[in-house]
Design a protein around this motif. Structure first.
Motif, PDB file in Angstrom:
ATOM      1  N   THR A  31       0.827  -1.209   0.000  1.00 33.00           N
ATOM      2  CA  THR A  31       0.000   0.000   0.000  1.00 33.00           C
ATOM      3  C   THR A  31       0.864   1.263   0.000  1.00 33.00           C
ATOM      4  OG1 THR A  31      -1.753  -1.138   1.205  1.00 33.00           O
ATOM      5  CG2 THR A  31      -1.790   1.269   1.256  1.00 33.00           C
ATOM      6  N   ILE A  32       0.500   2.227  -0.855  1.00 31.26           N
ATOM      7  CA  ILE A  32       1.189   3.516  -0.890  1.00 31.26           C
ATOM      8  C   ILE A  32       0.693   4.380   0.269  1.00 31.26           C
ATOM      9  CG2 ILE A  32       1.607   5.617  -2.211  1.00 31.26           C
ATOM     10  CD1 ILE A  32       2.921   3.197  -3.420  1.00 31.26           C
ATOM     11  N   ILE A  33       1.646   4.908   1.043  1.00 26.47           N
ATOM     12  CA  ILE A  33       1.314   5.731   2.203  1.00 26.47           C
ATOM     13  C   ILE A  33       1.473   7.204   1.861  1.00 26.47           C
ATOM     14  CG2 ILE A  33       1.842   6.208   4.628  1.00 26.47           C
ATOM     15  CD1 ILE A  33       0.757   3.423   4.082  1.00 26.47           C
ATOM     16  N   ASN A  34       0.478   8.001   2.209  1.00 24.73           N
ATOM     17  CA  ASN A  34       0.536   9.447   2.023  1.00 24.73           C
ATOM     18  C   ASN A  34       0.889  10.136   3.338  1.00 24.73           C
ATOM     19  OD1 ASN A  34      -0.339   9.439  -0.779  1.00 24.73           O
ATOM     20  ND2 ASN A  34      -2.356   8.834   0.007  1.00 24.73           N
ATOM     21  N   PRO A  35       1.432  11.360   3.266  1.00 28.53           N
ATOM     22  CA  PRO A  35       1.874  12.053   4.486  1.00 28.53           C
ATOM     23  C   PRO A  35       0.795  12.208   5.550  1.00 28.53           C
ATOM     24  CG  PRO A  35       2.720  13.164   2.542  1.00 28.53           C
ATOM     25  CD  PRO A  35       1.770  12.115   2.052  1.00 28.53           C
ATOM     26  N   ASN A  36      -0.481  12.307   5.151  1.00 30.43           N
ATOM     27  CA  ASN A  36      -1.557  12.519   6.122  1.00 30.43           C
ATOM     28  C   ASN A  36      -2.152  11.222   6.664  1.00 30.43           C
ATOM     29  OD1 ASN A  36      -1.383  15.345   5.886  1.00 30.43           O
ATOM     30  ND2 ASN A  36      -2.738  15.341   4.095  1.00 30.43           N
ATOM     31  N   ASP A  37      -1.699  10.071   6.161  1.00 35.32           N
ATOM     32  CA  ASP A  37      -2.218   8.791   6.641  1.00 35.32           C
ATOM     33  C   ASP A  37      -1.750   8.522   8.075  1.00 35.32           C
ATOM     34  OD1 ASP A  37      -3.584   8.174   4.327  1.00 35.32           O
ATOM     35  OD2 ASP A  37      -1.878   7.127   3.418  1.00 35.32           O
ATOM     36  N   ILE A  38      -2.573   7.794   8.810  1.00 33.30           N
ATOM     37  CA  ILE A  38      -2.225   7.400  10.181  1.00 33.30           C
ATOM     38  C   ILE A  38      -1.914   5.909  10.181  1.00 33.30           C
ATOM     39  CG2 ILE A  38      -3.047   7.190  12.556  1.00 33.30           C
ATOM     40  CD1 ILE A  38      -4.869   9.591  12.031  1.00 33.30           C
ATOM     41  N   VAL A  39      -0.652   5.581  10.436  1.00 34.29           N
ATOM     42  CA  VAL A  39      -0.205   4.188  10.469  1.00 34.29           C
ATOM     43  C   VAL A  39      -0.053   3.769  11.926  1.00 34.29           C
ATOM     44  CG1 VAL A  39       1.576   2.555   9.759  1.00 34.29           C
ATOM     45  CG2 VAL A  39       1.004   4.501   8.281  1.00 34.29           C
ATOM     46  N   SER A  40      -0.654   2.634  12.275  1.00 42.19           N
ATOM     47  CA  SER A  40      -0.620   2.174  13.664  1.00 42.19           C
ATOM     48  C   SER A  40      -0.224   0.708  13.741  1.00 42.19           C
ATOM     49  CB  SER A  40      -1.993   2.355  14.325  1.00 42.19           C
ATOM     50  OG  SER A  40      -2.406   3.703  14.285  1.00 42.19           O
ATOM     51  N   ILE A  41       0.457   0.354  14.826  1.00 39.92           N
ATOM     52  CA  ILE A  41       0.790  -1.033  15.131  1.00 39.92           C
ATOM     53  C   ILE A  41       0.120  -1.376  16.454  1.00 39.92           C
ATOM     54  CG2 ILE A  41       2.621  -2.692  15.625  1.00 39.92           C
ATOM     55  CD1 ILE A  41       4.497  -0.992  13.960  1.00 39.92           C
ATOM     56  N   ASP A  42      -0.810  -2.328  16.408  1.00 40.04           N
ATOM     57  CA  ASP A  42      -1.581  -2.707  17.597  1.00 40.04           C
ATOM     58  C   ASP A  42      -2.221  -1.487  18.249  1.00 40.04           C
ATOM     59  OD1 ASP A  42      -0.835  -5.328  17.168  1.00 40.04           O
ATOM     60  OD2 ASP A  42       0.895  -5.214  18.507  1.00 40.04           O
ATOM     61  N   GLY A  43      -2.687  -0.560  17.407  1.00 37.82           N
ATOM     62  CA  GLY A  43      -3.374   0.625  17.908  1.00 37.82           C
ATOM     63  C   GLY A  43      -2.471   1.775  18.290  1.00 37.82           C
ATOM     64  N   ASN A  44      -1.148   1.567  18.236  1.00 39.59           N
ATOM     65  CA  ASN A  44      -0.203   2.626  18.594  1.00 39.59           C
ATOM     66  C   ASN A  44       0.334   3.296  17.329  1.00 39.59           C
ATOM     67  OD1 ASN A  44      -0.251   2.055  21.459  1.00 39.59           O
ATOM     68  ND2 ASN A  44       0.915   0.193  20.960  1.00 39.59           N
ATOM     69  N   LYS A  45       0.115   4.590  17.225  1.00 39.79           N
ATOM     70  CA  LYS A  45       0.525   5.337  16.040  1.00 39.79           C
ATOM     71  C   LYS A  45       2.047   5.402  15.934  1.00 39.79           C
ATOM     72  CE  LYS A  45       0.182   9.937  13.916  1.00 39.79           C
ATOM     73  NZ  LYS A  45      -0.354  11.317  14.088  1.00 39.79           N
ATOM     74  N   ILE A  46       2.563   5.213  14.709  1.00 40.29           N
ATOM     75  CA  ILE A  46       3.998   5.382  14.483  1.00 40.29           C
ATOM     76  C   ILE A  46       4.211   6.623  13.618  1.00 40.29           C
ATOM     77  CG2 ILE A  46       4.480   2.921  14.678  1.00 40.29           C
ATOM     78  CD1 ILE A  46       4.754   2.782  11.667  1.00 40.29           C
ATOM     79  N   GLU A  47       5.296   7.300  13.865  1.00 39.47           N
ATOM     80  CA  GLU A  47       5.573   8.544  13.161  1.00 39.47           C
ATOM     81  C   GLU A  47       6.120   8.262  11.765  1.00 39.47           C
ATOM     82  OE1 GLU A  47       4.769  11.518  14.227  1.00 39.47           O
ATOM     83  OE2 GLU A  47       3.976  10.647  16.085  1.00 39.47           O
ATOM     84  N   MET A  48       5.705   9.081  10.822  1.00 39.56           N
ATOM     85  CA  MET A  48       6.223   8.974   9.463  1.00 39.56           C
ATOM     86  C   MET A  48       7.684   9.419   9.451  1.00 39.56           C
ATOM     87  SD  MET A  48       3.665   7.972   7.465  1.00 39.56           S
ATOM     88  CE  MET A  48       3.667   8.640   5.817  1.00 39.56           C
ATOM     89  N   ILE A  49       8.532   8.638   8.803  1.00 38.77           N
ATOM     90  CA  ILE A  49       9.955   8.962   8.741  1.00 38.77           C
ATOM     91  C   ILE A  49      10.197  10.093   7.747  1.00 38.77           C
ATOM     92  CG2 ILE A  49      12.192   8.101   7.951  1.00 38.77           C
ATOM     93  CD1 ILE A  49      11.551   5.462   9.127  1.00 38.77           C
ATOM     94  N   GLN A  50      11.028  11.033   8.144  1.00 41.22           N
ATOM     95  CA  GLN A  50      11.456  12.089   7.234  1.00 41.22           C
ATOM     96  C   GLN A  50      12.733  11.631   6.533  1.00 41.22           C
ATOM     97  OE1 GLN A  50       9.776  15.044   6.639  1.00 41.22           O
ATOM     98  NE2 GLN A  50       8.186  14.076   7.895  1.00 41.22           N
ATOM     99  N   PHE A  51      12.698  11.586   5.210  1.00 38.88           N
ATOM    100  CA  PHE A  51      13.870  11.162   4.459  1.00 38.88           C
ATOM    101  C   PHE A  51      14.769  12.359   4.159  1.00 38.88           C
ATOM    102  CE2 PHE A  51      11.058   7.553   2.946  1.00 38.88           C
ATOM    103  CZ  PHE A  51      11.697   6.610   3.735  1.00 38.88           C
ATOM    104  N   HIS A  52      16.069  12.107   4.196  1.00 32.13           N
ATOM    105  CA  HIS A  52      17.058  13.151   3.924  1.00 32.13           C
ATOM    106  C   HIS A  52      18.066  12.632   2.907  1.00 32.13           C
ATOM    107  CE1 HIS A  52      15.740  15.752   7.284  1.00 32.13           C
ATOM    108  NE2 HIS A  52      15.450  14.604   7.865  1.00 32.13           N
TER     109      HIS A  52
END
Length: 216
Positions: free
Chosen positions: A38-59
């Motif tokens: 699945t393609i993830i967009n910046p505004n999507d909320i990704v969670s593991i077992d209900g706990n939100k994980i932060e989107m990684i900033q690429f550099h």
């Protein structure tokens, strides 16, 4: 960015480890269970077992590795990682040996690094090489040929004479000490070796030790 890449980078797992992890944990995007592709967009909320994980900033960085600096990650003082002032882990797209200098592309975006260094993509890497003996037509022709190296045939290189002792060479792969070994096979010896380009990223007028952030 795909969900797979987000989780892989966030959890620092291999693909096999990530597959096993997914079997034990519930991963959702916007509260919906979705496949790793699945393609993830910046505004999507990704969670593991209900706990939100932060989107990684690429550099992304261009780094001029000086001669004498290691292009591997280690605790040694002369490792490139101890020469750059970046507050997060980045890895290089293609390494340079200790005695070589020039362009390294650094990033924490594994997908991007694979795109510009993967053998299947055949992205060009360009070098300026100075040798100990004067350059002949036979030497240039020899440097451009395909050779059996590390169990496979190398791709023919593009070679151009600059002066009596200096030439440029463009490779389409990155084998261990490839240029130094090719030069030796053609009865010469490398005195200086500088990488000036990886794909469409150039060293230009950077100086040894310079690091520049960019957007791909």
């Amino acid at each position: 960015m795909r969900l797979y890449n987000l989780l892989k980078n966030s959890l620092d797992l291999t693909r096999l480890e990530l597959t096993e992890y997914m079997n034990k944990h519930k991963v959702t995007v916007n509260n919906i269970v979705v496949p790793l592709s699945t393609i993830i967009n910046p505004n999507d909320i990704v969670s593991i077992d209900g706990n939100k994980i932060e989107m990684i900033q690429f550099h992304y960085y261009l780094y001029y590795k000086p001669k004498g600096i290691l292009s591997t990650i280690s605790n040694k003082e002369n490792s490139y990682i101890n020469q750059i002032n970046i507050p997060f882990k980045v890895t290089p797209a293609g390494r340079l040996d200790k005695e070589s200098e020039g362009l390294m592309v650094l990033s924490n975006d594994g997908n991007f690094l694979n795109k510009i260094t993967g053998d299947k993509n055949e992205h060009e890497k360009e070098y300026i090489v100075k040798v100990s003996k004067s350059i002949t037509i036979d030497f240039l022709n020899g440097m451009g040929k395909s050779y059996l190296m590390d169990g496979k045939m190398t791709k023919p290189a593009k070679v151009k004479k600059i002066d009596d002792y200096t030439f440029s060479i463009i490779l389409f792969e990155g084998l261990y000490h490839q240029i130094r070994r090719l030069v030796q096979m053609c009865n010469n010896k490398v005195v200086e070796l500088k990488r000036i380009r990886i794909s469409n990223y150039y060293l230009n007028d950077m100086k040894p030790g310079d690091i520049i952030e960019f957007k791909p």
